[in-house]
Design a protein around this motif. Structure first.
Motif, PDB file in Angstrom:
ATOM      1  N   GLU A 193       0.861  -1.178   0.000  1.00  0.00           N
ATOM      2  CA  GLU A 193       0.000   0.000   0.000  1.00  0.00           C
ATOM      3  C   GLU A 193       0.899   1.230   0.000  1.00  0.00           C
ATOM      4  O   GLU A 193       1.962   1.220   0.634  1.00  0.00           O
ATOM      5  N   GLY A 194       0.484   2.285  -0.701  1.00  0.00           N
ATOM      6  CA  GLY A 194       1.324   3.468  -0.779  1.00  0.00           C
ATOM      7  C   GLY A 194       0.542   4.763  -0.730  1.00  0.00           C
ATOM      8  O   GLY A 194      -0.657   4.799  -1.020  1.00  0.00           O
ATOM      9  N   SER A 249       1.927  -6.408  -6.121  1.00  0.00           N
ATOM     10  CA  SER A 249       0.959  -5.349  -6.433  1.00  0.00           C
ATOM     11  C   SER A 249       1.209  -4.147  -5.541  1.00  0.00           C
ATOM     12  O   SER A 249       1.856  -4.257  -4.492  1.00  0.00           O
ATOM     13  N   LEU A 250       0.688  -2.996  -5.953  1.00  0.00           N
ATOM     14  CA  LEU A 250       0.739  -1.766  -5.175  1.00  0.00           C
ATOM     15  C   LEU A 250      -0.638  -1.124  -5.213  1.00  0.00           C
ATOM     16  O   LEU A 250      -1.216  -0.960  -6.294  1.00  0.00           O
ATOM     17  N   THR A 251      -1.171  -0.781  -4.046  1.00  0.00           N
ATOM     18  CA  THR A 251      -2.467  -0.116  -3.950  1.00  0.00           C
ATOM     19  C   THR A 251      -2.247   1.337  -3.548  1.00  0.00           C
ATOM     20  O   THR A 251      -1.563   1.610  -2.558  1.00  0.00           O
ATOM     21  N   CYS A 270       5.151  -4.680 -11.443  1.00  0.00           N
ATOM     22  CA  CYS A 270       4.251  -4.647 -10.292  1.00  0.00           C
ATOM     23  C   CYS A 270       3.025  -3.810 -10.656  1.00  0.00           C
ATOM     24  O   CYS A 270       3.138  -2.579 -10.800  1.00  0.00           O
ATOM     25  N   PRO A 271       1.848  -4.399 -10.817  1.00  0.00           N
ATOM     26  CA  PRO A 271       0.652  -3.637 -11.193  1.00  0.00           C
ATOM     27  C   PRO A 271       0.192  -2.720 -10.067  1.00  0.00           C
ATOM     28  O   PRO A 271       0.424  -2.989  -8.893  1.00  0.00           O
ATOM     29  N   VAL A 272      -0.473  -1.626 -10.447  1.00  0.00           N
ATOM     30  CA  VAL A 272      -0.984  -0.655  -9.485  1.00  0.00           C
ATOM     31  C   VAL A 272      -2.508  -0.700  -9.503  1.00  0.00           C
ATOM     32  O   VAL A 272      -3.126  -0.720 -10.579  1.00  0.00           O
ATOM     33  N   TYR A 273      -3.111  -0.712  -8.314  1.00  0.00           N
ATOM     34  CA  TYR A 273      -4.568  -0.661  -8.168  1.00  0.00           C
ATOM     35  C   TYR A 273      -4.935   0.568  -7.352  1.00  0.00           C
ATOM     36  O   TYR A 273      -4.158   1.006  -6.490  1.00  0.00           O
ATOM     37  N   PHE A 274      -6.127   1.107  -7.599  1.00  0.00           N
ATOM     38  CA  PHE A 274      -6.507   2.377  -6.997  1.00  0.00           C
ATOM     39  C   PHE A 274      -7.751   2.225  -6.129  1.00  0.00           C
ATOM     40  O   PHE A 274      -8.721   1.542  -6.508  1.00  0.00           O
ATOM     41  N   CYS A 275      -7.699   2.866  -4.964  1.00  0.00           N
ATOM     42  CA  CYS A 275      -8.804   2.806  -4.012  1.00  0.00           C
ATOM     43  C   CYS A 275     -10.009   3.580  -4.527  1.00  0.00           C
ATOM     44  O   CYS A 275      -9.903   4.425  -5.424  1.00  0.00           O
ATOM     45  N   ASP A 276     -11.158   3.302  -3.922  1.00  0.00           N
ATOM     46  CA  ASP A 276     -12.345   4.105  -4.194  1.00  0.00           C
ATOM     47  C   ASP A 276     -12.143   5.500  -3.615  1.00  0.00           C
ATOM     48  O   ASP A 276     -11.350   5.686  -2.671  1.00  0.00           O
ATOM     49  N   TRP A 281      -9.672   3.652   4.485  1.00  0.00           N
ATOM     50  CA  TRP A 281      -9.572   2.356   5.169  1.00  0.00           C
ATOM     51  C   TRP A 281      -9.137   1.242   4.217  1.00  0.00           C
ATOM     52  O   TRP A 281      -8.692   0.179   4.653  1.00  0.00           O
ATOM     53  N   GLN A 282      -9.234   1.465   2.903  1.00  0.00           N
ATOM     54  CA  GLN A 282      -8.781   0.458   1.951  1.00  0.00           C
ATOM     55  C   GLN A 282      -7.252   0.381   1.894  1.00  0.00           C
ATOM     56  O   GLN A 282      -6.695  -0.518   1.267  1.00  0.00           O
ATOM     57  N   ARG A 283      -6.597   1.347   2.528  1.00  0.00           N
ATOM     58  CA  ARG A 283      -5.142   1.305   2.717  1.00  0.00           C
ATOM     59  C   ARG A 283      -4.848   1.474   4.204  1.00  0.00           C
ATOM     60  O   ARG A 283      -4.050   2.319   4.622  1.00  0.00           O
TER      61      ARG A 283
END
Length: 348
Positions: A193-194, A249-251, A270-276, A281-283
């Motif tokens: 998480e970042g 992965s990285l969020t 390393c794929p990146v995913y994005f929070c809503d 709280w998703q990170r």
């Protein structure tokens, strides 16, 4: 009845026996007590009466007064465990200076000294040694820093968690819902998480990366500022030092600093995913780490342009050496090292 201590009923029986002129030996036999116990009781708790017998004041024994006096004498104030200077106090102070919480200290002492109860102390005892203005107060020896990570000088109730605005809108087609299931349950290491921690007046920033399984943290300086190209380059360099098994992965949140996320993924695989939107709280692990970082670099006063990467690495090492309850009181560094040994991973 506590062994060795006389009850009020026994003391009343002693008083009645003395009034009848019985000897201490006879009273003790009736009570099942040694006659020396009775004689010491009478000697300690008798007082001079007004009547005079053979030219001397008469000694009077009152059961209720004797019981009250004995109860008062039995309460011997015990010096607080951490008020005594010694190895335990020194160790607790050293860990507090490293910004460990009282709960972390208490749990780790039991883990590090399993056969030495004299080196154990409860987290409540540590809190009391900090908060209470008593002799030996720990806060007096922590005057150059805040005694607790929160900085509070009084205790308060935990506030209820606030609600947040939820949204299901994906960003750039890589919403967190597309993230592998193994990342959600933290069973497999390598999912990160970042986020950015912003400096004074928004003029500087530092990137924080937290591995979800071990809570291991990396702090990445951003000398080029928050421009996406520079942020992505710094993150790719930091992640590139990790074994391939730890780059799954990285969020991130939906900040514009990750607009060039495809460059990061190409450089690190390393794929990146994005929070809503509005969903910190998703990170959760990353948000917690950002809060810990503010102990070192307070909000609104820190200019990260003046902080070197070496200084950030030192802080990260300190964070990674703190035991965590969620890791069964192991440290993130210990858990990561354990995983690397099990997987036989090596740095690329």
């Amino acid at each position: 009845m506590v062994a060795g201590r006389l009850s009020l009923a026994e003391r009343e029986e002693i008083g009645l026996g003395l009034a009848r002129g019985e000897s201490c030996r006879r009273i003790g036999a009736r009570l099942g007590r040694a006659h020396t116990t009775v004689s010491r009781e009478v000697e300690r708790h008798s007082f001079h009466g007004h009547a005079v017998a053979f030219g001397r004041p008469e000694m009077v024994y009152r059961a209720t007064s004797a019981h009250r006096s004995a109860a008062t004498a039995a309460v011997r104030p015990r010096r607080a465990k951490l008020a005594v200077r010694g190895r335990l106090r020194s160790l607790v102070l050293r860990l507090l200076r490293r910004r460990w919480s009282p709960q972390q200290i208490a749990a780790r002492l039991r883990d590090d000294f399993p056969d030495r109860p004299e080196m154990w102390v409860s987290h409540e005892t540590i809190y009391q040694a900090i908060y209470l203005q008593s002799r030996g107060n720990l806060r007096a020896e922590l005057t150059r820093q805040k005694a607790l990570r929160s900085g509070r000088v009084t205790r308060r109730r935990r506030a209820a968690e606030a609600g947040a605005v939820r949204s299901n809108r994906p960003w750039l087609g890589l919403n967190i819902s597309a993230r592998p299931a193994e990342a959600a349950d933290r069973a497999v290491p390598g999912h990160w998480e970042g986020d950015l921690v912003i400096g004074k007046d928004g003029a500087s920033a530092v990137a924080t990366l937290v591995e979800r399984s071990t809570r291991f943290a990396l702090l990445v300086g951003l000398p080029g500022g928050r421009v996406s190209e520079d942020v992505v380059a710094c993150l790719a360099a930091a992640m590139g030092t990790l074994p391939r098994q730890l780059r799954r992965s990285l969020t991130w949140d939906q900040g514009s600093e990750m607009a060039r996320h495809t460059d990061f993924s190409l450089a690190t695989d390393c794929p990146v995913y994005f929070c809503d939107p509005h969903s910190p709280w998703q990170r959760g692990s990353n948000e917690n780490t950002n809060g810990l970082l503010r102990q070192y670099y307070p909000k609104g006063v820190t200019d990260f342009r003046r902080i070197t990467q070496h200084q950030l690495d030192t802080v990260a090492a300190e964070l990674n050496s703190r035991p965590r309850q969620t890791l069964a009181w192991k440290t993130p560094a210990e858990k990561l090292d354990q995983l690397l040994k099990v997987d036989g991973a090596t740095t690329d």
